[in-house]
Motif scaffolding. Structure first.
Motif, mmCIF file in Angstrom:
data_model
loop_
_atom_site.group_PDB
_atom_site.id
_atom_site.type_symbol
_atom_site.label_atom_id
_atom_site.label_comp_id
_atom_site.label_asym_id
_atom_site.label_seq_id
_atom_site.Cartn_x
_atom_site.Cartn_y
_atom_site.Cartn_z
ATOM 1 N N VAL A 53 6.652 -0.532 5.794
ATOM 2 C CA VAL A 53 6.615 0.801 5.182
ATOM 3 C C VAL A 53 8.060 1.299 5.198
ATOM 4 O O VAL A 53 8.711 1.244 6.244
ATOM 5 C CB VAL A 53 5.729 1.770 5.994
ATOM 6 C CG1 VAL A 53 5.810 3.183 5.399
ATOM 7 C CG2 VAL A 53 4.292 1.295 6.037
ATOM 8 N N CYS B 136 8.517 7.152 2.923
ATOM 9 C CA CYS B 136 7.213 7.613 3.415
ATOM 10 C C CYS B 136 7.256 9.115 3.721
ATOM 11 O O CYS B 136 8.193 9.609 4.346
ATOM 12 C CB CYS B 136 6.837 6.841 4.674
ATOM 13 S SG CYS B 136 5.316 7.424 5.440
ATOM 14 N N CYS C 71 -2.682 6.217 2.878
ATOM 15 C CA CYS C 71 -2.817 4.762 3.078
ATOM 16 C C CYS C 71 -3.816 4.443 4.175
ATOM 17 O O CYS C 71 -4.613 3.516 4.069
ATOM 18 C CB CYS C 71 -1.455 4.153 3.374
ATOM 19 S SG CYS C 71 -0.584 4.954 4.736
ATOM 20 N N CYS D 297 -3.338 0.100 0.036
ATOM 21 C CA CYS D 297 -2.396 1.102 0.526
ATOM 22 C C CYS D 297 -1.253 1.308 -0.475
ATOM 23 O O CYS D 297 -0.850 2.439 -0.760
ATOM 24 C CB CYS D 297 -1.852 0.710 1.890
ATOM 25 S SG CYS D 297 -1.246 -0.978 1.991
ATOM 26 N N CYS E 93 -0.168 4.751 -2.540
ATOM 27 C CA CYS E 93 1.046 5.408 -2.036
ATOM 28 C C CYS E 93 1.838 5.990 -3.200
ATOM 29 O O CYS E 93 2.327 5.255 -4.062
ATOM 30 C CB CYS E 93 1.907 4.426 -1.256
ATOM 31 S SG CYS E 93 3.391 5.224 -0.591
#
Lengths: 145, 658, 277
Positions: free
Chosen positions: B243, B248, B254, B308, B312
């Motif tokens: 990640v 992020c 996620c 995920c 995202c």
């Protein structure tokens, strides 16, 4: 010429001791006024791990009746494990000195911690007594060489 | 030896007031020494360490041209530094000096005056023989990098990092888990004040994250440590998070969408599940998830998934991330690797792992925690509230078959559990203990309070926990069997739930960290401090300090205090800015070295390397501590410690036996 | 295979231990060489009396094993096993005791230079028994009872409190096993003889637990355990579980007839559970 084993026989003893534990214990014996016989001659080393076997042999050949090695208790070595490195060499050193005709009992290794003043006194007295009982070093007879 | 530095030795015999003089005939010693070769002058004086005493030495050096000095007085542990300084003041190298200890080793320990005088003569003569062989030595000054590395992001590491950073130094904090917080983040309340751990912990975690002086490396491990005090070069391995921390936003989508949901949560001690992409707990710092590569369908099982990544919004998921290595220049290192709770499975008589209602204390912390698997309700696996609970002290502690030491915190946290159980469930609580150890501010008071709350205390180690039933009414319950040593009766207590108050042991991986840093560990695996009383935060390796439980079990107040202390040690080193290397270190004569490498093997500090080009061993002067293991190990007398050379030591031996 | 066997005082007279051991060993080609002129091992009592005497009592067998030319000594009784091991351990650690013991034995015309390894018959059969190929006893659920001395204090065979080797063994030779929590609880041991009433409770506790967990038959590895658990049920009607020796179950697994294994000697009859389809 070999001296007789009479009471006036005063053995000469060299003590090679580590600065951090046994030397400090000797200082403590001093500040606590713990008396012991005066035949001990002490040499300050930084660690028993730095004691070269040839120092011990030199002492015996120069006429020492006994050699005492004092270090820190296992686990307490200032340099982590120098004392154990010396201990590993002990058997070899004993073999060498006996080849020169010196009894193994004339060499003694003991762990004496920095706070063990009374133990230091006791060890000195006891070692001197042992050597006194053993009599003069056989090197005394060879001194003519 | 040229005429220019032909030894001219000055010898000074101290009376030390009445301490040496009446027992040792100091004048006689001076007369005897005066006759020895190379001795220019031998004097006796009342107090050599006083100003006039030191001036006497300085004047003689200047006026008589002395180039060696011997002082016979007290222990060198007392005044060696004093006299070396005096010698230096007179313009002579301070290592042209030797002391004979005729107080602690002669006047104070010898009964007979004549014997004492003879011993003193011999010792002073030996000092003269030794100083003859002395050589000038230099110390070097090295600058210190203004940065601190803290290993471990529990409360100890966090506090050490904050204190160091507040002093204005750059701090790198390395934590192997995805979030900082350590064990304390898992606790509900803290004894004895019952502060909510999260309430005092989470703001600190945010402080660490936001502090401009702290660089946080979570999900990272220390890979390599080289160099020495003030100049460590540390390689940190950042494990792939999969990640992108910069992209992020911590929205958590996620985690909601991840289809792999049945992985036992480490943070909740296996009492609940987590997803393959996860943060260990909602308040994690940083609030950036990691992907558990073993369980992830894409990374671990080569299956199509990528849910995920699909959801995202900032495209932060990166399945191709590789480990990254960062190299840091570090002045001081603070080790705060902490502890782990002892696994009680091997104490089979307590049935942990066999009986579902037997919990460890860490499991109970989670069961009791508002963010835990039951949202803080103490419930059994069947969803019922327990009516009677037993808490067993000293599980694995104070037991020669397991850990012989006391883990210091278990009595207090056990009583905290008892209080919380009484408060939350009204359950009857039985504590089985050996001794109650409550030394600490307000600790004994807390013990009294819990007693007053109706908790029953049975003094006796529990023999067995069994599901064997005596009374049919107890079917389905566990029975705790112990000897109450106060009433001298065996007690059998049927209970619904058992909490095992397990002890502490060094964290997994301590051995590896110890090896990386060169730290020694005691028989139980805790890191050794330099001195148990006077240097509890320092280690035998200069520039490396200890904070928290990695040195031994301790509670939160002690841990925080120690962390601040360790930071103080680091700050003191960094603020001074320079370190002086010691002069008494090893030297290997390249002309004598046969390249056998015995010295390299013998060196505890990895201070000797092999020069492949010249085929000789070379000492790294910055790392060498001067223990002399190499000197004793060297078969060709190439290695030797400066100031403890063969000539010096053997000269002393020879003179002592004259 | 040849083994040097020390039967101990309860072996021959117990309910089928001797018959089943001999039958199984015959079938498996194990030659049992009984120590000639063996004596009492001293049991738990002697060590409380006098260490040298207790050690010598056990060490006499070690000397005899040496004369017979064996390295190991095998026994089928937990008390003998624990006592002989204790003596062996003491002799190994205490040079002076070893020398004194040697002297006493020398006066008896025996020489002791080395201490044999003391093993339990269970270890021998664990190695020698073949895996089961039949389903015949798959529905017979057995509760394995170890007694207190097999794994304690040594823990060499298995964990001290909750051992599992006997379960593994029984499952391997074709029985179904029931887990329970009484496996190392005390049966009362020799106290059952003098303090009969007090010890009844101890044995009942074990039987109740094993029955509670659903076993139909108990198996033991020690004559005293078997006797205590079996005998306790003659006073009481519920529950009633046959108490067998592991050697008897091993015999059944090898296809031997119940009578050949001395199963008819049990106080609580095993006929019903064994003949059940």
């Amino acid at each position: 010429m070999v001296k007789s084993m009479s009471d006036d026989y005063q053995p000469k003893i060299i003590a090679l001791v580590c600065n951090w534990c046994t030397y400090t214990a000797a200082d403590l014996a001093g500040t606590s006024r713990l008396c012991y016989p005066s035949n001990i001659r002490m040499i300050r080393m930084m660690c028993t791990g730095m004691i070269d076997p040839k120092y011990i042999l030199k002492a015996f050949l120069d006429g020492a009746d006994g050699v005492f090695i004092g270090g820190c208790h296992p686990g307490d070595c200032h340099y982590i494990n120098g004392n154990l490195k010396f201990k590993k060499r002990m058997a070899g050193i004993e073999a060498i000195i006996s080849q020169f005709g010196f009894e193994e009992d004339r060499l003694r290794l003991r762990w004496i911690g920095a706070s063990e003043g009374p133990e230091f006194q006791h060890n000195m007295t006891d070692f001197i007594q042992t050597i006194q009982n053993m009599g003069p070093s056989p090197a005394k007879g060879l001194m003519v060489l | 030896m040229t005429t220019q530095n032909k030894p001219k030795i000055g010898v000074y015999i101290c009376h030390c007031g009445m301490n040496i003089a009446p027992k040792v005939d100091v004048e006689e010693v001076a007369r005897y020494i005066q006759e020895l070769d190379h001795v220019t002058v031998a004097r006796d004086y009342k107090f050599m360490c006083s100003n006039p005493g030191q001036d006497m030495i300085i004047n003689d050096i200047k006026e008589l041209g002395l180039n060696r000095v011997v002082v016979a007085s007290c222990s060198p542990r007392m005044h060696e530094k004093t006299f070396r300084n005096a010698v230096r003041t007179a313009g002579l190298n301070p290592y042209y000096f030797q002391m004979a200890n005729i107080r602690e080793q002669v006047s104070w320990v010898t009964k007979d005056s004549q014997e004492a005088t003879e011993k003193a003569k011999s010792m002073v003569a030996a000092a003269v023989a030794r100083v003859f062989f002395h050589q000038p030595l230099d110390t070097r000054e090295v600058t210190v990098a203004k940065s601190v590395l803290v290993i471990g992001g529990g409360i100890a590491g966090m506090q050490a990092a904050l204190t160091s950073a507040n002093a204005g130094y750059q701090v790198s904090l390395v934590e192997r888990e995805p979030s900082i917080g350590g064990h304390m983040a898992k606790f509900d309340k803290t004894f004895p004040t019952l502060d909510c751990a999260a309430c005092i912990m989470t703001p600190k975690m945010v402080d660490v994250l936001q502090h401009p002086g702290i660089t946080l490396y979570t999900w990272s491990e220390v890979e390599k440590v080289e160099g020495f005090i003030g100049n460590f070069e540390v390689t940190v391995k950042k494990k792939p998070r999969y990640v992108d921390e910069k992209k992020c936003t911590g929205c958590g989508t996620c985690m909601q969408k991840c289809p792999t949901k049945k992985i036992l949560s480490e943070f909740n001690e296996g009492l609940s599940f987590r997803t393959a992409i996860y943060t260990p707990f909602p308040q994690a710092v940083p609030n950036v998830p990691v992907i558990d590569a073993t369980h992830c369908r894409v990374l671990g099982q080569n299956k199509k998934c990528g849910v995920c990544a699909k959801f995202c919004e900032t495209k932060a998921i990166d399945f191709d991330q590789k480990p990254e290595f960062v190299t840091l220049k570090i002045g001081a290192i603070i080790t705060a690797t902490g502890f782990q709770a002892v696994n009680p499975t091997s104490l089979e008589q307590y049935g942990y792992g066999r009986f579902p209602e037997v919990y460890t204390s860490m499991e109970f912390e989670r069961l009791n925690n508002a963010t835990g698997p039951t949202s803080g309700k103490v419930l059994m696996k069947n969803g019922m509230v327990p009516k009677r609970v037993a808490i067993i002290h000293c599980v694995g502690s104070r037991d020669t078959r397991h850990k012989k030491y006391c883990s210091r915190v278990c009595c207090m946290y056990s009583m905290k559990f008892a209080h919380l159980l009484r408060e939350k469930t009204g359950a009857e609580v039985w504590e089985f203990y050996i001794d109650i150890r409550s030394p600490g501010k307000l600790y004994e008071e807390f013990y009294n309070r819990v007693q007053e709350e109706g908790v029953r205390f049975i003094r006796g180690r529990v023999a067995e926990i069994t599901d064997m039933v005596e009374d049919p009414g107890d079917e389905g319950r566990l029975t705790v069997i112990a000897e109450s040593t106060l009433t001298r009766r065996t007690v059998r207590v049927p209970v619904d739930m058992v909490v095992l108050s397990v002890g502490l042991e060094p964290a997994r991986g301590s051995e590896d960290i110890g090896r990386l840093l060169g730290l020694s560990r005691d028989g139980d695996g805790w890191f050794n401090e330099l001195h148990a009383k006077l240097a509890p935060l320092a280690t035998p390796i200069n520039g490396i300090f200890l904070a928290g439980c990695c040195q031994g079990p301790k509670d939160i107040p002690d841990t925080v205090a120690q962390a601040m202390g360790a930071a103080g040690e680091a700050i003191a080193l960094l603020a001074k800015g320079i370190v002086t290397t010691q002069a008494e270190i090893s030297r290997i004569d390249p002309d004598l070295c046969s390249g056998c490498k015995s010295c390299i093997e013998s060196c505890t500090y990895s201070a000797i390397r092999f020069d492949e080009a010249r085929k000789v061993a070379v000492v790294n002067e910055a790392l060498c501590m001067g223990c002399g293991s190499c000197a004793a190990a060297c078969p060709s007398s190439a290695a030797g410690v400066k100031h403890f050379t063969d000539k010096q030591v053997m000269g002393e031996i020879e003179a002592l036996l004259m | 295979m040849k083994i040097c066997f020390y039967p101990g005082c309860s072996f021959a007279t117990s309910a089928g231990y001797k018959e089943s051991t001999e039958a199984v060993c015959r079938k498996l080609n194990i030659e049992l060489n009984e120590i000639p002129d063996w004596n009492c091992c001293g049991a738990t009592v002697m060590f409380g009396e006098n260490k040298l005497r207790a050690t010598t009592l056990a060490a006499r067998h070690f000397a005899l094993v040496q004369t017979m030319g064996f390295e190991d000594l095998v026994t089928g009784c937990n008390a003998c096993y624990a006592t002989l091991r204790k003596a062996a351990r003491l002799l190994d650690r205490d040079r002076e005791l070893f020398q004194k013991t040697q002297e006493v034995l020398h006066n008896l015309g025996l020489e002791l230079d080395r201490i044999p390894k003391v093993r339990h018959l269970l270890e021998v059969l664990m190695e020698a028994m073949p895996d089961s190929t039949s389903d015949k006893y798959k529905t017979l659920s057995v509760g394995a009872y170890y007694g207190c001395q097999l794994t304690r204090p040594d823990q060499e065979l298995d964990k001290g409190w909750y051992p599992e080797i006997l379960e593994h063994f029984l499952a391997r030779i074709g029985f179904s096993v029931k887990e329970h929590s009484a496996r190392t609880q005390c049966c009362g041991a020799s106290h059952a003889v003098i303090y009969k009433n007090e010890c009844q409770g101890l044995s009942h506790r074990i039987i109740r637990e094993i029955a509670n967990k659903g076993a139909q038959v108990i198996t033991t590895v020690c004559p005293l355990c078997q006797f205590n658990l079996d005998q306790a049920q003659t006073q009481n009607n519920e529950p009633r579980l046959p108490v067998t020796y592991f050697t008897q179950l091993a015999g059944l697994a090898l296809g031997l007839a119940p009578a050949e294994l001395g199963l008819n000697k049990l106080l609580v009859s095993a006929d019903k559970v064994l003949t059940r389809p």
